[in-house]
Write a protein that holds these residues in place. Structure first.
Motif, PDB file in Angstrom:
ATOM      1  N   SER A 149      41.693  50.263  44.660  1.00 21.24           N
ATOM      2  CA  SER A 149      41.296  49.107  43.785  1.00 21.24           C
ATOM      3  C   SER A 149      42.000  47.904  44.989  1.00 21.24           C
ATOM      4  CB  SER A 149      42.022  49.220  42.389  1.00 21.24           C
ATOM      5  OG  SER A 149      43.417  49.334  42.588  1.00 21.24           O
ATOM      6  N   VAL A 150      43.086  47.921  45.449  1.00 24.77           N
ATOM      7  CA  VAL A 150      43.802  47.276  46.386  1.00 24.77           C
ATOM      8  C   VAL A 150      42.993  46.849  47.484  1.00 24.77           C
ATOM      9  CG1 VAL A 150      45.749  46.288  47.521  1.00 24.77           C
ATOM     10  CG2 VAL A 150      46.146  47.231  45.388  1.00 24.77           C
ATOM     11  N   PHE A 151      42.307  47.855  48.075  1.00 25.47           N
ATOM     12  CA  PHE A 151      41.515  47.827  49.301  1.00 25.47           C
ATOM     13  C   PHE A 151      40.257  47.238  48.856  1.00 25.47           C
ATOM     14  CE2 PHE A 151      43.968  51.330  51.506  1.00 25.47           C
ATOM     15  CZ  PHE A 151      44.503  50.687  52.280  1.00 25.47           C
ATOM     16  N   LYS A 152      39.718  47.411  47.653  1.00 27.11           N
ATOM     17  CA  LYS A 152      38.383  46.932  47.361  1.00 27.11           C
ATOM     18  C   LYS A 152      38.473  45.468  47.166  1.00 27.11           C
ATOM     19  CE  LYS A 152      34.824  47.505  43.957  1.00 27.11           C
ATOM     20  NZ  LYS A 152      34.363  48.346  42.572  1.00 27.11           N
ATOM     21  N   ALA A 153      39.745  45.010  46.432  1.00 28.05           N
ATOM     22  CA  ALA A 153      39.916  43.447  46.502  1.00 28.05           C
ATOM     23  C   ALA A 153      40.065  42.816  47.653  1.00 28.05           C
ATOM     24  CB  ALA A 153      41.067  43.321  45.678  1.00 28.05           C
ATOM     25  N   LEU A 154      40.607  43.543  48.797  1.00 31.74           N
ATOM     26  CA  LEU A 154      40.791  42.679  49.847  1.00 31.74           C
ATOM     27  C   LEU A 154      39.748  43.023  50.997  1.00 31.74           C
ATOM     28  CD1 LEU A 154      44.469  43.848  50.925  1.00 31.74           C
ATOM     29  CD2 LEU A 154      43.831  41.740  50.032  1.00 31.74           C
ATOM     30  N   SER A 155      38.634  43.592  50.625  1.00 29.90           N
ATOM     31  CA  SER A 155      37.405  43.919  51.411  1.00 29.90           C
ATOM     32  C   SER A 155      36.500  42.891  51.391  1.00 29.90           C
ATOM     33  CB  SER A 155      36.799  45.103  50.707  1.00 29.90           C
ATOM     34  OG  SER A 155      36.129  44.941  49.468  1.00 29.90           O
ATOM     35  N   ASP A 156      36.547  41.634  50.689  1.00 33.72           N
ATOM     36  CA  ASP A 156      35.969  40.665  50.621  1.00 33.72           C
ATOM     37  C   ASP A 156      36.400  39.761  51.620  1.00 33.72           C
ATOM     38  OD1 ASP A 156      35.353  37.716  49.860  1.00 33.72           O
ATOM     39  OD2 ASP A 156      33.465  38.832  49.068  1.00 33.72           O
ATOM     40  N   PRO A 157      35.762  39.124  52.684  1.00 33.59           N
ATOM     41  CA  PRO A 157      36.391  38.180  53.652  1.00 33.59           C
ATOM     42  C   PRO A 157      36.912  36.977  53.050  1.00 33.59           C
ATOM     43  CG  PRO A 157      34.127  38.888  54.299  1.00 33.59           C
ATOM     44  CD  PRO A 157      34.347  39.214  53.068  1.00 33.59           C
ATOM     45  N   VAL A 158      36.476  36.356  52.170  1.00 35.64           N
ATOM     46  CA  VAL A 158      37.040  35.379  51.347  1.00 35.64           C
ATOM     47  C   VAL A 158      38.487  35.746  50.748  1.00 35.64           C
ATOM     48  CG1 VAL A 158      36.656  33.581  49.522  1.00 35.64           C
ATOM     49  CG2 VAL A 158      34.684  34.151  51.190  1.00 35.64           C
ATOM     50  N   ARG A 159      38.208  36.513  50.106  1.00 31.36           N
ATOM     51  CA  ARG A 159      39.748  37.198  49.329  1.00 31.36           C
ATOM     52  C   ARG A 159      40.663  37.695  50.392  1.00 31.36           C
ATOM     53  NH1 ARG A 159      35.950  39.450  45.311  1.00 31.36           N
ATOM     54  NH2 ARG A 159      35.819  41.502  46.407  1.00 31.36           N
ATOM     55  N   LEU A 160      40.261  38.185  51.509  1.00 34.11           N
ATOM     56  CA  LEU A 160      41.197  38.499  52.464  1.00 34.11           C
ATOM     57  C   LEU A 160      41.900  37.228  53.046  1.00 34.11           C
ATOM     58  CD1 LEU A 160      42.703  40.708  54.020  1.00 34.11           C
ATOM     59  CD2 LEU A 160      40.837  40.620  55.696  1.00 34.11           C
ATOM     60  N   ARG A 161      40.955  36.379  53.154  1.00 28.38           N
ATOM     61  CA  ARG A 161      41.611  35.020  53.766  1.00 28.38           C
ATOM     62  C   ARG A 161      42.343  34.211  52.862  1.00 28.38           C
ATOM     63  NH1 ARG A 161      42.623  31.383  57.193  1.00 28.38           N
ATOM     64  NH2 ARG A 161      41.622  29.346  57.219  1.00 28.38           N
ATOM     65  N   LEU A 162      42.113  34.182  51.574  1.00 28.64           N
ATOM     66  CA  LEU A 162      42.841  33.542  50.696  1.00 28.64           C
ATOM     67  C   LEU A 162      44.255  34.232  50.427  1.00 28.64           C
ATOM     68  CD1 LEU A 162      40.033  32.968  47.767  1.00 28.64           C
ATOM     69  CD2 LEU A 162      41.439  31.297  49.058  1.00 28.64           C
ATOM     70  N   PHE A 163      44.250  35.751  50.421  1.00 27.53           N
ATOM     71  CA  PHE A 163      45.266  36.459  50.533  1.00 27.53           C
ATOM     72  C   PHE A 163      46.091  36.164  51.473  1.00 27.53           C
ATOM     73  CE2 PHE A 163      48.026  40.349  51.171  1.00 27.53           C
ATOM     74  CZ  PHE A 163      48.635  40.264  49.984  1.00 27.53           C
ATOM     75  N   SER A 164      45.745  36.010  52.926  1.00 25.50           N
ATOM     76  CA  SER A 164      46.483  35.783  54.062  1.00 25.50           C
ATOM     77  C   SER A 164      47.097  34.260  53.926  1.00 25.50           C
ATOM     78  CB  SER A 164      45.564  35.868  55.147  1.00 25.50           C
ATOM     79  OG  SER A 164      46.268  35.589  56.327  1.00 25.50           O
ATOM     80  N   LEU A 165      46.519  33.300  53.512  1.00 20.66           N
ATOM     81  CA  LEU A 165      46.770  32.071  53.261  1.00 20.66           C
ATOM     82  C   LEU A 165      47.937  32.148  52.275  1.00 20.66           C
ATOM     83  CD1 LEU A 165      43.468  30.012  53.003  1.00 20.66           C
ATOM     84  CD2 LEU A 165      44.919  29.780  54.816  1.00 20.66           C
ATOM     85  N   ILE A 166      47.844  32.744  51.138  1.00 24.60           N
ATOM     86  CA  ILE A 166      49.160  32.594  50.239  1.00 24.60           C
ATOM     87  C   ILE A 166      50.290  33.332  51.092  1.00 24.60           C
ATOM     88  CG2 ILE A 166      49.893  33.372  48.151  1.00 24.60           C
ATOM     89  CD1 ILE A 166      46.657  33.030  47.156  1.00 24.60           C
TER      90      ILE A 166
END
Length: 131
Positions: free
Chosen positions: A34-51
């Protein structure tokens, strides 16, 4: 009988993560996926990285929204998905929401993926057995 398409990796020359050393339990696989699935979207991964890379591992939605080329409602949706996966926590301050990375989830990902120096031999398909 040995399988010619599998070779053992020498633990002294290669490091491997716990993910390839020991199989995940069914419950742990659901939790981690579920964690990998949430991070699998490029926008979500970018938002997570920004935070995560923001000072203190926390950022206002007003600071990170301009960095992605999607609408504010879409940013809110993606942040909601990251929060539901246990990657972020949030706090409303006035009219803005501030998000922060949950260190325990980040530590869990690191523990699963990080190479370990003293890992036992792992198995990978050999080039000779590949078709």
């Amino acid at each position: 009988m040995s399988n010619p398409s599998i070779e053992l990796l020498d633990a002294t020359t290669e490091r491997c993560s716990p993910l390839v050393r020991d199989p995940l339990s069914p419950g742990r696989a659901v939790e981690v996926s579920s964690v990998f699935k949430a991070l699998s979207d490029p926008v979500r991964l970018r938002l997570f990285s920004l935070i995560a890379s923001h000072a203190g591992g926390e950022a206002c939605v007003c600071d990170i929204s301009p960095a992605v080329d999607v609408s504010q409602p879409t940013v809110s949706h993606h942040l909601k998905v990251l929060k539901a996966a246990g990657l972020l926590d949030s706090e409303r301050r006035g009219s803005w929401v501030h998000y922060r990375v949950l260190p325990e989830t980040l530590a869990m990902l690191t523990t699963i993926l990080a190479p370990v120096d003293d890992a036992p031999p792992a198995v990978r398909p050999s080039a000779a057995g590949a078709s």
